[in-house]
Design an enzyme around this catalytic site. Structure first.
Site, PDB file in Angstrom:
ATOM      1  N   PHE A 289       0.878  -1.162   0.000  1.00 41.96           N
ATOM      2  CA  PHE A 289       0.000   0.000   0.000  1.00 41.96           C
ATOM      3  C   PHE A 289       0.922   1.220   0.000  1.00 41.96           C
ATOM      4  O   PHE A 289       1.895   1.266   0.763  1.00 41.96           O
ATOM      5  CB  PHE A 289      -0.903  -0.015   1.244  1.00 41.96           C
ATOM      6  CG  PHE A 289      -1.876   1.125   1.256  1.00 41.96           C
ATOM      7  CD1 PHE A 289      -3.005   1.099   0.455  1.00 41.96           C
ATOM      8  CD2 PHE A 289      -1.646   2.242   2.042  1.00 41.96           C
ATOM      9  CE1 PHE A 289      -3.896   2.162   0.442  1.00 41.96           C
ATOM     10  CE2 PHE A 289      -2.545   3.310   2.034  1.00 41.96           C
ATOM     11  CZ  PHE A 289      -3.665   3.259   1.230  1.00 41.96           C
TER      12      PHE A 289
ATOM     13  N   ASP B 227       2.989  -4.979   8.375  1.00 45.96           N
ATOM     14  CA  ASP B 227       1.787  -4.147   8.334  1.00 45.96           C
ATOM     15  C   ASP B 227       0.582  -5.094   8.265  1.00 45.96           C
ATOM     16  O   ASP B 227       0.431  -5.850   7.304  1.00 45.96           O
ATOM     17  CB  ASP B 227       1.845  -3.244   7.093  1.00 45.96           C
ATOM     18  CG  ASP B 227       0.605  -2.364   6.951  1.00 45.96           C
ATOM     19  OD1 ASP B 227      -0.477  -2.750   7.463  1.00 45.96           O
ATOM     20  OD2 ASP B 227       0.702  -1.303   6.313  1.00 45.96           O
TER      21      ASP B 227
ATOM     22  N   TYR C 139      -9.771   0.267  11.444  1.00 40.09           N
ATOM     23  CA  TYR C 139     -11.080   0.610  10.870  1.00 40.09           C
ATOM     24  C   TYR C 139     -11.536  -0.355   9.778  1.00 40.09           C
ATOM     25  O   TYR C 139     -12.571  -0.128   9.155  1.00 40.09           O
ATOM     26  CB  TYR C 139     -11.114   2.055  10.355  1.00 40.09           C
ATOM     27  CG  TYR C 139      -9.917   2.499   9.546  1.00 40.09           C
ATOM     28  CD1 TYR C 139      -9.773   2.140   8.219  1.00 40.09           C
ATOM     29  CD2 TYR C 139      -8.940   3.296  10.122  1.00 40.09           C
ATOM     30  CE1 TYR C 139      -8.689   2.569   7.486  1.00 40.09           C
ATOM     31  CE2 TYR C 139      -7.838   3.724   9.401  1.00 40.09           C
ATOM     32  CZ  TYR C 139      -7.723   3.358   8.088  1.00 40.09           C
ATOM     33  OH  TYR C 139      -6.640   3.779   7.359  1.00 40.09           O
ATOM     34  N   LYS C 140     -10.766  -1.403   9.548  1.00 42.04           N
ATOM     35  CA  LYS C 140     -11.185  -2.386   8.552  1.00 42.04           C
ATOM     36  C   LYS C 140     -11.885  -3.535   9.284  1.00 42.04           C
ATOM     37  O   LYS C 140     -13.005  -3.377   9.746  1.00 42.04           O
ATOM     38  CB  LYS C 140      -9.971  -2.834   7.744  1.00 42.04           C
ATOM     39  CG  LYS C 140      -9.286  -1.667   7.008  1.00 42.04           C
ATOM     40  CD  LYS C 140      -8.117  -2.147   6.180  1.00 42.04           C
ATOM     41  CE  LYS C 140      -7.325  -0.984   5.604  1.00 42.04           C
ATOM     42  NZ  LYS C 140      -8.050  -0.212   4.584  1.00 42.04           N
TER      43      LYS C 140
ATOM     44  N   ARG D 292     -12.556  -4.837  -5.940  1.00 41.48           N
ATOM     45  CA  ARG D 292     -12.147  -5.435  -4.676  1.00 41.48           C
ATOM     46  C   ARG D 292     -13.380  -5.754  -3.842  1.00 41.48           C
ATOM     47  O   ARG D 292     -14.243  -4.892  -3.640  1.00 41.48           O
ATOM     48  CB  ARG D 292     -11.286  -4.400  -3.933  1.00 41.48           C
ATOM     49  CG  ARG D 292     -10.071  -4.960  -3.274  1.00 41.48           C
ATOM     50  CD  ARG D 292      -9.194  -3.865  -2.727  1.00 41.48           C
ATOM     51  NE  ARG D 292      -9.909  -2.938  -1.845  1.00 41.48           N
ATOM     52  CZ  ARG D 292      -9.350  -2.317  -0.795  1.00 41.48           C
ATOM     53  NH1 ARG D 292      -8.074  -2.523  -0.491  1.00 41.48           N
ATOM     54  NH2 ARG D 292     -10.043  -1.469  -0.071  1.00 41.48           N
TER      55      ARG D 292
END
Lengths: 404, 404
Positions: free
Chosen positions: B136, B205, B230-231, B379
């Site tokens: 990312f 990560d 937050y995922k 996605r």
């Protein structure tokens, strides 16, 4: 009723900002449970009181924006642009034109961005950082790290000695606008001009001034500034801080924290970093939306409030507090460490006494909430938007009784 | 009803986690307004849905803790210790014993702490940082800054090539546990062991793995790790990230962001910095309480949920999605870029097609919410706590109709 209590009533009666108090959550059942007379809250310089508009807004953010719209809110609820939008809302309070302030991260993290950014803007051969020797500790710790990571030497200097300490090797100077302990207001225009004369970058920490007095960032040519939003701006516990980068320096601002939010095209998902233009170059990671939008709501209490009126009332409050303390507290029992001169005073009064920790505990038990700063300082913050003159008189009276 | 729709019903009927869905705000009036059949939310790998316990908790934090107790809440409401307390709540989800995880700041800021900390732990003569070439973007940008500020060279390497790239000059390697775009699960145990064999520090990560599959930080000897909340952890938009520092490395962890919250005695207000012991050495500034306590409430949905059960359902969901896509979507119209092998798959399926941006827009209009990642990836994230098999069948069916 004492003369000072009568004077307080008169002052409250003509206070143009008196109506603002109703926009905050104060005088609650909890306050009356703590003390029958309620609470005098003189700790807004640590955590501002809750603006009444905030709970409803936060509920909407949680229930509707997150709960119902979910991912759509990044666009539809304006989440993505919140850091710069709220920055523009803070801007007039610190004397900045739009497009120069961005909200996000803690004050400490912003001090790091600002100082590393400042060193990178400074000319060749400038390898010394000056830092306020009386600074709130985090600024000093972070300045030490910034110096270490940019190959600079860090030199703590009392603000009054800064002009003499500046030289051709000074990259930047980090100063607190108002001292967190003493409440002393430093000479932002003069010290900024002195830094510039020496070819150095001036970085200001506005934590204890923004929202309490005019700052004039643009007017005085400040280069970079940071501040928190949970004191006089009432953004809530640990609400995000902000970073100011003067417009003409933004292209040269080279952040040590170039997160994807500061990329020119964040959703391009590119391997190579290319910084965005403008204030949002100071962004880092995904913004903390709940806290940020609570802050946005909190800032609405400033609508139509000139910061000059806030400053005038702040000085009147602290003058009156000093008058009441002089009248009520036995001479010599406390020593005021806040300057008497208006041009050297922020919006708090700090009184030194050996048993300050214990005194503050007893004051709080009696409904007068200030705070204690080690080793021997009683700190009273006066937030002009919700503190009145009768509060001030009562605080001084209870202080005198506690000290007796 | 198609065979696959019937199969979905059967799978839902025996799903041990099916009851968890009721703990989230889903199937709202807004969802039904978007599409009569409601919304299939497959974007929990970007923003997790709202846990039903959160709004009430946030209201309490705002109205009572901030509004009524004000400054007292730093002690009385446990605000001050929230970063390490909530860290301990996340710890079992990533396979960490207590005292090694601290919550605060964004993922980007934590990547910076972790990488600079890693370089400072690495032995003499180690001046190269390896970074996942498919990372990312923010990790890559921040790694570049960390390398620049520590005198290291940054070298992007595909995760599969990391073992061959490690050498005696490697200080640290930064890898994504699950690739944000392809959904590929990288070999954390193997790559960590390879890093250690070369004498390098392994930094992971976990943004796209924590809460979706077992991580096993302690078991596999990971040195440092970061992740967002937050995922799959459903902490809310931009909720604070976390930092893991393995216990035996904590004394050597030398943070580039030594804010006052990481001081051994923060309220001593000392000029000199002395780091706290343990995980809280990773703290920086004043914690962002509203967002942090929303996260704390959100983590309650994990009570009694073994992450192994989550992983089993996640694989069943993604297997079933691939089966439905194969049955419904004309061959060749999309290419799956997520590995078919379980040991190489996270909790999302990424499908490539040239018109992915346009396709995702139309899918969302029809109530199937995934997201688009430039330039050509659809996605779909599968959150086992609230996504069911009927959702999966519908998503594949609507996708096929959209692509037709």
């Amino acid at each position: 009723m004492s003369e000072l209590a009568i004077a307080a009533q008169k002052l409250d009666a003509v206070d143009e900002l008196a109506g603002k108090r109703a926009e905050f959550v104060l005088d609650t059942a909890s306050d009356r449970a703590a003390d029958a007379a309620g609470v005098v809250y003189l700790d807004g310089n640590s955590l501002g009181a809750l603006p009444a508009v905030v709970p409803g807004r936060v509920e909407d953010v949680v229930r509707r924006q997150w709960g119902e719209l979910r991912i759509r809110s990044w666009e539809e609820s304006g989440w993505w642009t919140a850091p710069e939008r709220i920055g523009d809302r803070i801007a007039p309070l610190v004397g900045a034109a739009p497009g120069q302030v961005v909200v996000g991260d803690s004050t400490s993290v912003n001090v790091f961005k600002a100082l590393v950014g400042a060193v990178r803007m400074a000319g060749e051969g400038r390898d010394e950082l000056l830092v306020d020797a009386t600074t709130f500790p985090t600024d000093g710790y972070i300045a030490e790290s910034a110096a270490r990571m940019t190959g600079c030497t860090l030199r703590p200097v009392a603000p009054a000695d800064v002009p003499g300490a500046l030289g051709e090797r000074t990259a930047a100077v980090l100063l607190n606008h108002v001292d967190y302990r003493s409440g002393r207001l430093h000479d932002l225009p003069g010290l900024t001009a002195a830094a510039h004369e020496a070819g150095a970058i001036a970085v200001w920490d506005l934590c204890h001034s923004a929202g309490a007095l005019p700052v004039g960032l643009d007017e005085h040519g400040v280069d970079l500034a940071v501040g928190c939003t949970y004191k006089y701006l009432n953004g809530g516990p640990g609400s995000p801080a902000y970073l100011y980068v003067r417009r003409d320096l933004q292209d040269r601002f080279d952040s040590p924290l170039p997160g994807w939010n500061s990329h020119a095209e964040p959703f391009g998902m590119r391997t190579g970093y290319e910084p965005a233009a403008g204030a949002l170059r100071g962004r880092v990671g995904t913004p903390d939306i709940l806290s940020m939008l609570a802050l946005e709501a909190a800032l609405e209490v400033w609508d139509g409030v000139p910061v000059e009126a806030v400053r005038a009332k702040s000085l009147a409050l602290t003058d009156f507090f000093l008058e009441c303390v002089a009248a009520y507290v036995p001479e010599g029992r406390v020593v005021c460490v806040t300057p008497v001169a208006h041009e050297e005073r922020g919006s708090q009064i700090a009184l030194r006494c050996d048993d300050a920790g214990d005194v503050m505990k007893r004051l709080i038990e009696r409904g007068v909430v200030g705070d204690f700063r080690a080793p021997d300082v009683l700190r009273f913050g006066f937030t002009p938007l919700y503190v009145g003159f009768a509060d001030v008189e009562r605080a001084a009276r209870v202080l005198a009784e506690t000290l007796a």
